[in-house]
Enzyme design. Structure first.
Site, PDB file in Angstrom:
ATOM      1  N   SER A 175       1.014  -1.194   0.119  1.00  0.00           N
ATOM      2  CA  SER A 175       0.040   0.065   0.233  1.00  0.00           C
ATOM      3  C   SER A 175       0.919   1.236  -0.103  1.00  0.00           C
ATOM      4  O   SER A 175       0.515   2.443  -0.212  1.00  0.00           O
ATOM      5  CB  SER A 175      -1.047  -0.011   1.131  1.00  0.00           C
ATOM      6  OG  SER A 175      -0.309  -0.250   2.332  1.00  0.00           O
ATOM      7  N   HIS A 203      -5.575  -3.795  -2.397  1.00  0.00           N
ATOM      8  CA  HIS A 203      -5.121  -2.830  -3.431  1.00  0.00           C
ATOM      9  C   HIS A 203      -5.076  -3.518  -4.665  1.00  0.00           C
ATOM     10  O   HIS A 203      -4.859  -2.779  -5.806  1.00  0.00           O
ATOM     11  CB  HIS A 203      -3.754  -1.961  -3.152  1.00  0.00           C
ATOM     12  CG  HIS A 203      -4.038  -1.243  -1.912  1.00  0.00           C
ATOM     13  ND1 HIS A 203      -4.437   0.165  -2.161  1.00  0.00           N
ATOM     14  CD2 HIS A 203      -3.674  -1.576  -0.443  1.00  0.00           C
ATOM     15  CE1 HIS A 203      -4.601   0.684  -1.049  1.00  0.00           C
ATOM     16  NE2 HIS A 203      -4.012  -0.367  -0.217  1.00  0.00           N
ATOM     17  N   LYS A 234     -11.749   0.164  -1.341  1.00  0.00           N
ATOM     18  CA  LYS A 234     -10.871   0.908  -2.298  1.00  0.00           C
ATOM     19  C   LYS A 234     -11.397   0.848  -3.736  1.00  0.00           C
ATOM     20  O   LYS A 234     -12.307   1.942  -3.962  1.00  0.00           O
ATOM     21  CB  LYS A 234      -9.517   0.318  -2.095  1.00  0.00           C
ATOM     22  CG  LYS A 234      -9.001   0.369  -0.574  1.00  0.00           C
ATOM     23  CD  LYS A 234      -7.598  -0.175  -0.296  1.00  0.00           C
ATOM     24  CE  LYS A 234      -7.182   0.386   1.137  1.00  0.00           C
ATOM     25  NZ  LYS A 234      -8.138  -0.181   2.138  1.00  0.00           N
TER      26      LYS A 234
HETATM   27  N1  PMP Z   1      -4.924  -4.201   3.962  1.00  0.00           N
HETATM   28  C1  PMP Z   1      -4.390  -3.068   3.248  1.00  0.00           C
HETATM   29  C2  PMP Z   1      -3.059  -3.707   2.396  1.00  0.00           C
HETATM   30  C3  PMP Z   1      -4.516  -1.888   3.046  1.00  0.00           C
HETATM   31  O1  PMP Z   1      -3.917  -0.853   2.626  1.00  0.00           O
HETATM   32  C4  PMP Z   1      -5.531  -1.469   4.125  1.00  0.00           C
HETATM   33  C5  PMP Z   1      -6.349  -0.005   4.131  1.00  0.00           C
HETATM   34  N2  PMP Z   1      -5.147   1.064   4.317  1.00  0.00           N
HETATM   35  C6  PMP Z   1      -6.393  -2.451   4.971  1.00  0.00           C
HETATM   36  C7  PMP Z   1      -6.000  -3.668   4.892  1.00  0.00           C
HETATM   37  C8  PMP Z   1      -7.468  -2.044   5.680  1.00  0.00           C
HETATM   38  O2  PMP Z   1      -8.716  -1.749   5.190  1.00  0.00           O
HETATM   39  P1  PMP Z   1      -9.835  -0.917   5.828  1.00  0.00           P
HETATM   40  O3  PMP Z   1      -9.271   0.430   5.263  1.00  0.00           O
HETATM   41  O4  PMP Z   1     -11.120  -1.333   5.025  1.00  0.00           O
HETATM   42  O5  PMP Z   1      -9.891  -1.066   7.123  1.00  0.00           O
END
Ligand code: PMP
Length: 377
Positions: A175, A203, A234
């Protein structure tokens, strides 16, 4: 209370601040303090967060089911929409079943500790998302951290470590760096060592593999040893998350994942929005194509200006501009040109950077404006 700690953060230029946005704008724009900026900070890769048929689906469900769900799924919080969403996501991801979680963070911190416990070993990429790290911390399993995307290191560790059950956990798209895990090799290693592969495709879903996600991108067939976590928050422009896997796995999670059992179900209108978003993604393949066209235009432009983009391969493009202070100043400079791209600092990422995300909703003009400002910055 916490005065000194906060002061230290402030002095180190590490104090985080919440910036509110205004009401939704057209395309990839964002209102900050009433001023329109081009938004290069969103994970809404396909521009679906404001899509008319998705907001309409949410409104209809809101009228029908009300807002609050009132209880967890295991009590009375679930509806036929939650089930429909699970059926659709399982079909989409090629698995027997899926289970909806309240967020990606909740999914990882709830599922990982119950999939691996005492006597088991978790193999985790050193740059995995914070929610995976926290899920691993909550697990009683032994942790073996392998170097970022380093399959040789993973191979070495998996041969060495003894455990009842072995589980390899990786983000598909990282991310902060925007690079991609070598899933083909990782899945081969898992198969050789009878290890479970748990991927966080937050992602990748809607972005890789014509939108189907990372397994499709690498041509890896889903099987009983692979657990696919992903989010609706996302590219699907909605909220919440899922784990798609064999029925045994989702049954086990339904019975043991604490963030599933002990937390109120997502409202039905959110499930309705995610159902519609999944439909839109599959019907409007042009969106995924546009996303990648935009990504190529921006990436080429940034590279032509000579910036270090670490190993970006996706619409997440880190731009390294110097230390913490320089990165903060750079982000402010962009804001002064009505471009919103946040500075990311430790501990979120070791190397400070501007994290730019480009989406299908950007116009060529938006991208060229960013490039123009980068050129003078
Ligand atoms: N896993 C990854 C790789 C992420 O980038 C994110 C969000 N930043 C999450 C999990 C968490 O997801 P959520 O925003 O739905 O809590």
């Amino acid at each position: 209370m916490f005065f000194e700690e906060l002061e230290r953060l402030r002095q180190d230029n590490l104090l985080r601040q919440i910036r509110d946005r205004g009401p939704a704008c057209a395309s990839a724009k964002i209102l900050i303090n009433g001023v329109e900026h081009i938004n290069f900070s969103s994970n809404d890769y396909l521009g679906l967060a404001n899509h008319p048929s998705i907001t309409e689906a949410a409104k209809k469900a809101l009228d029908k089911y009300g807002f609050g769900s009132g209880a967890s799924r295991l009590l009375s919080g679930g509806t036929e929409l939650h089930r429909e969403l699970e059926k659709n996501i399982a079909e989409f991801k090629g698995t027997e079943t899926a289970l909806v979680f309240n967020s990606g963070y909740t999914a990882n911190i709830s599922a990982i500790p119950t999939l691996a416990g005492e006597g088991d070993v978790i193999f985790s990429d050193e740059l995995n998302h914070a929610s995976i790290i926290d899920g691993c911390r909550l697990s009683r399993a032994k942790k073996a951290i392998y170097r970022h995307r380093d399959v040789e290191h993973l191979s070495e560790l998996i041969k060495k470590e003894k455990g009842k059950r072995k589980i390899v956990i990786t983000d598909t798209v990282f991310s902060m760096d925007g690079d991609v895990a070598p899933l083909k090799e990782i899945s081969d290693i898992c198969r050789q060592h009878n290890a479970i592969l748990y991927i966080d495709d937050a992602h990748g879903t809607g972005v890789l593999g014509n939108g189907k996600g990372a397994l499709a991108h690498f041509g890896v067939k889903p099987d009983s040893q692979i657990i696919q976590m992903g989010t609706f928050s996302k590219a699907l422009g909605s909220y919440g998350a899922f784990i798609a896997a064999d029925k045994n796995v989702t049954d086990w999670l339904t019975n043991t994942a604490r963030g599933f059992i002990y937390s109120t179900a997502i409202p039905a209108c959110i499930a309705a929005a995610a159902i519609e978003a999944l439909e839109v993604l599959q019907k409007e393949q042009m969106l995924v194509k546009k996303l990648w066209q935009n990504r190529e235009r921006l990436f080429k432009g940034i590279k032509a200006l000579g910036f270090d983009t670490i190993n970006s391969e996706t619409p997440i493009i880190p731009i390294v501009v110097g230390g913490i202070e320089a990165t903060m100043k750079f982000s402010e400079l962009l804001i002064n040109h009505n471009i919103y791209a946040p500075a990311i600092r430790p501990p979120t990422a070791r190397v400070p950077r501007i994290r730019v995300t480009v989406t299908a909703a950007h116009t060529e003009d938006d991208i060229d404006k960013l490039l123009k400002v980068l050129a003078v910055a």
